[in-house]
Design a protein around this motif. Sequence first.
Motif, PDB file in Angstrom:
ATOM      1  N   ARG A   7       0.962  -1.171   0.173  1.00 36.38           N
ATOM      2  CA  ARG A   7       0.315   0.253  -0.029  1.00 36.38           C
ATOM      3  C   ARG A   7       0.715   1.476   0.050  1.00 36.38           C
ATOM      4  O   ARG A   7       0.748   2.253  -1.088  1.00 36.38           O
ATOM      5  CB  ARG A   7      -0.738   0.291   1.098  1.00 36.38           C
ATOM      6  CG  ARG A   7      -1.729   1.137   1.629  1.00 36.38           C
ATOM      7  CD  ARG A   7      -2.412   1.230   2.403  1.00 36.38           C
ATOM      8  NE  ARG A   7      -1.816   0.834   4.110  1.00 36.38           N
ATOM      9  CZ  ARG A   7      -1.065   1.948   4.200  1.00 36.38           C
ATOM     10  NH1 ARG A   7      -1.005   3.493   3.926  1.00 36.38           N
ATOM     11  NH2 ARG A   7      -0.449   2.011   5.289  1.00 36.38           N
ATOM     12  N   ARG A   8       1.603   1.440   0.538  1.00 33.94           N
ATOM     13  CA  ARG A   8       2.610   2.167   0.929  1.00 33.94           C
ATOM     14  C   ARG A   8       3.583   2.969  -0.518  1.00 33.94           C
ATOM     15  O   ARG A   8       3.470   3.797  -1.003  1.00 33.94           O
ATOM     16  CB  ARG A   8       3.912   2.040   1.833  1.00 33.94           C
ATOM     17  CG  ARG A   8       2.869   2.552   3.544  1.00 33.94           C
ATOM     18  CD  ARG A   8       4.343   2.709   4.438  1.00 33.94           C
ATOM     19  NE  ARG A   8       5.062   1.851   4.807  1.00 33.94           N
ATOM     20  CZ  ARG A   8       4.634   0.576   5.939  1.00 33.94           C
ATOM     21  NH1 ARG A   8       3.747   0.584   6.261  1.00 33.94           N
ATOM     22  NH2 ARG A   8       4.911  -0.583   5.738  1.00 33.94           N
ATOM     23  N   ALA A   9       4.124   1.458  -0.693  1.00 31.79           N
ATOM     24  CA  ALA A   9       4.902   1.211  -2.613  1.00 31.79           C
ATOM     25  C   ALA A   9       3.710   2.905  -2.937  1.00 31.79           C
ATOM     26  O   ALA A   9       4.416   3.067  -4.013  1.00 31.79           O
ATOM     27  CB  ALA A   9       5.042   0.285  -2.931  1.00 31.79           C
ATOM     28  N   LEU A  10       2.714   1.832  -3.601  1.00 28.78           N
ATOM     29  CA  LEU A  10       1.387   2.317  -4.072  1.00 28.78           C
ATOM     30  C   LEU A  10       1.179   3.397  -4.094  1.00 28.78           C
ATOM     31  O   LEU A  10       1.602   4.525  -5.316  1.00 28.78           O
ATOM     32  CB  LEU A  10       0.556   1.709  -4.568  1.00 28.78           C
ATOM     33  CG  LEU A  10       0.841  -0.100  -4.842  1.00 28.78           C
ATOM     34  CD1 LEU A  10      -0.633  -0.301  -4.837  1.00 28.78           C
ATOM     35  CD2 LEU A  10       1.582   0.185  -5.610  1.00 28.78           C
ATOM     36  N   THR A  11       1.367   4.170  -3.253  1.00 23.17           N
ATOM     37  CA  THR A  11       1.078   5.888  -2.531  1.00 23.17           C
ATOM     38  C   THR A  11       1.873   6.293  -3.661  1.00 23.17           C
ATOM     39  O   THR A  11       1.724   7.155  -4.021  1.00 23.17           O
ATOM     40  CB  THR A  11       0.695   5.769  -0.910  1.00 23.17           C
ATOM     41  OG1 THR A  11       0.032   4.915  -0.483  1.00 23.17           O
ATOM     42  CG2 THR A  11       0.746   7.242  -1.008  1.00 23.17           C
ATOM     43  N   ARG A  12       3.430   5.941  -2.676  1.00 25.57           N
ATOM     44  CA  ARG A  12       4.253   6.405  -3.345  1.00 25.57           C
ATOM     45  C   ARG A  12       4.344   6.486  -5.032  1.00 25.57           C
ATOM     46  O   ARG A  12       4.535   7.559  -4.891  1.00 25.57           O
ATOM     47  CB  ARG A  12       5.412   6.303  -2.564  1.00 25.57           C
ATOM     48  CG  ARG A  12       6.751   6.443  -3.210  1.00 25.57           C
ATOM     49  CD  ARG A  12       8.030   6.261  -2.609  1.00 25.57           C
ATOM     50  NE  ARG A  12       8.025   4.948  -2.131  1.00 25.57           N
ATOM     51  CZ  ARG A  12       8.449   3.968  -3.845  1.00 25.57           C
ATOM     52  NH1 ARG A  12       8.472   4.472  -4.285  1.00 25.57           N
ATOM     53  NH2 ARG A  12       8.615   2.977  -2.890  1.00 25.57           N
ATOM     54  N   MET A  13       3.902   5.808  -5.646  1.00 27.48           N
ATOM     55  CA  MET A  13       3.885   5.644  -6.845  1.00 27.48           C
ATOM     56  C   MET A  13       3.485   6.303  -7.977  1.00 27.48           C
ATOM     57  O   MET A  13       3.616   7.233  -8.965  1.00 27.48           O
ATOM     58  CB  MET A  13       3.672   3.619  -7.570  1.00 27.48           C
ATOM     59  CG  MET A  13       5.307   2.904  -7.259  1.00 27.48           C
ATOM     60  SD  MET A  13       4.878   1.398  -7.315  1.00 27.48           S
ATOM     61  CE  MET A  13       4.038   1.024  -8.969  1.00 27.48           C
ATOM     62  N   PHE A  14       2.144   6.590  -7.039  1.00 30.85           N
ATOM     63  CA  PHE A  14       0.720   7.328  -7.547  1.00 30.85           C
ATOM     64  C   PHE A  14       1.031   8.205  -7.450  1.00 30.85           C
ATOM     65  O   PHE A  14       0.854   9.784  -8.170  1.00 30.85           O
ATOM     66  CB  PHE A  14      -0.743   6.753  -7.065  1.00 30.85           C
ATOM     67  CG  PHE A  14      -0.950   8.538  -6.235  1.00 30.85           C
ATOM     68  CD1 PHE A  14      -1.771   9.205  -6.595  1.00 30.85           C
ATOM     69  CD2 PHE A  14      -1.056   7.916  -4.521  1.00 30.85           C
ATOM     70  CE1 PHE A  14      -1.954  10.799  -5.841  1.00 30.85           C
ATOM     71  CE2 PHE A  14      -1.631   8.656  -3.950  1.00 30.85           C
ATOM     72  CZ  PHE A  14      -1.747   9.880  -3.783  1.00 30.85           C
ATOM     73  N   HIS A  15       2.171   9.695  -6.072  1.00 34.59           N
ATOM     74  CA  HIS A  15       2.703  11.024  -6.295  1.00 34.59           C
ATOM     75  C   HIS A  15       3.753  10.847  -7.186  1.00 34.59           C
ATOM     76  O   HIS A  15       3.645  12.119  -7.798  1.00 34.59           O
ATOM     77  CB  HIS A  15       2.720  10.486  -5.042  1.00 34.59           C
ATOM     78  CG  HIS A  15       2.102  10.976  -3.699  1.00 34.59           C
ATOM     79  ND1 HIS A  15       0.764  12.024  -3.897  1.00 34.59           N
ATOM     80  CD2 HIS A  15       1.715  10.756  -3.301  1.00 34.59           C
ATOM     81  CE1 HIS A  15       0.317  12.014  -3.318  1.00 34.59           C
ATOM     82  NE2 HIS A  15       0.743  10.815  -2.093  1.00 34.59           N
TER      83      HIS A  15
END
Length: 173
Positions: A7-15
């Motif tokens: 979840r954290r990795a995908l959050t960073r990626m979308f930013h």
Amino acid sequence: MDADEIRRALTRMFHEILERNHGADGLLLAGIRTRGVPIAERLAKHINDSEGVAVPVGHLDINLYRDDLSERPRMRVRPTTMPVDVTGRSVVLCDDVLYTGRTVRAGMEAISDLGRPLRIQLAALVDRGHRELPIRADFVGKNIPTRQSELVRVRLAETDGTDDVCILDRWVD
């Protein structure tokens, strides 16, 4: 990686996707079947929740573009669906694991057959190295160094009932 790390990795990626593309206008997320699709859908949901913009998500089957068709006699071909024309759009090709680069090459060919995008970028949840083609991900959830004798298994709730990434030993014949 456990569910929280994914979840954290995908959050960073979308930013990073929004920053690199100066917002969500003109974006199209294209998930490579099978696990690239839920990754693309999760990124689109993050973007919608953050920016209030519904980014279209396509489902891309690259099987007919693979360079190992003769080695896959029981290959299952599923439909490619793109909700909008790719021409003139910034297409973010989404996949679970970047390894040799051959799947990504096939994905770029499949996208190019659908039109002429402004650009194609790559988002991979895991980059495990060992490239055979000169391909690099623009957005990476996590770099995981591996040996070629290992497998990286990604499981996502949408396809497997749980979220995790682990490294497995490959059986040597």
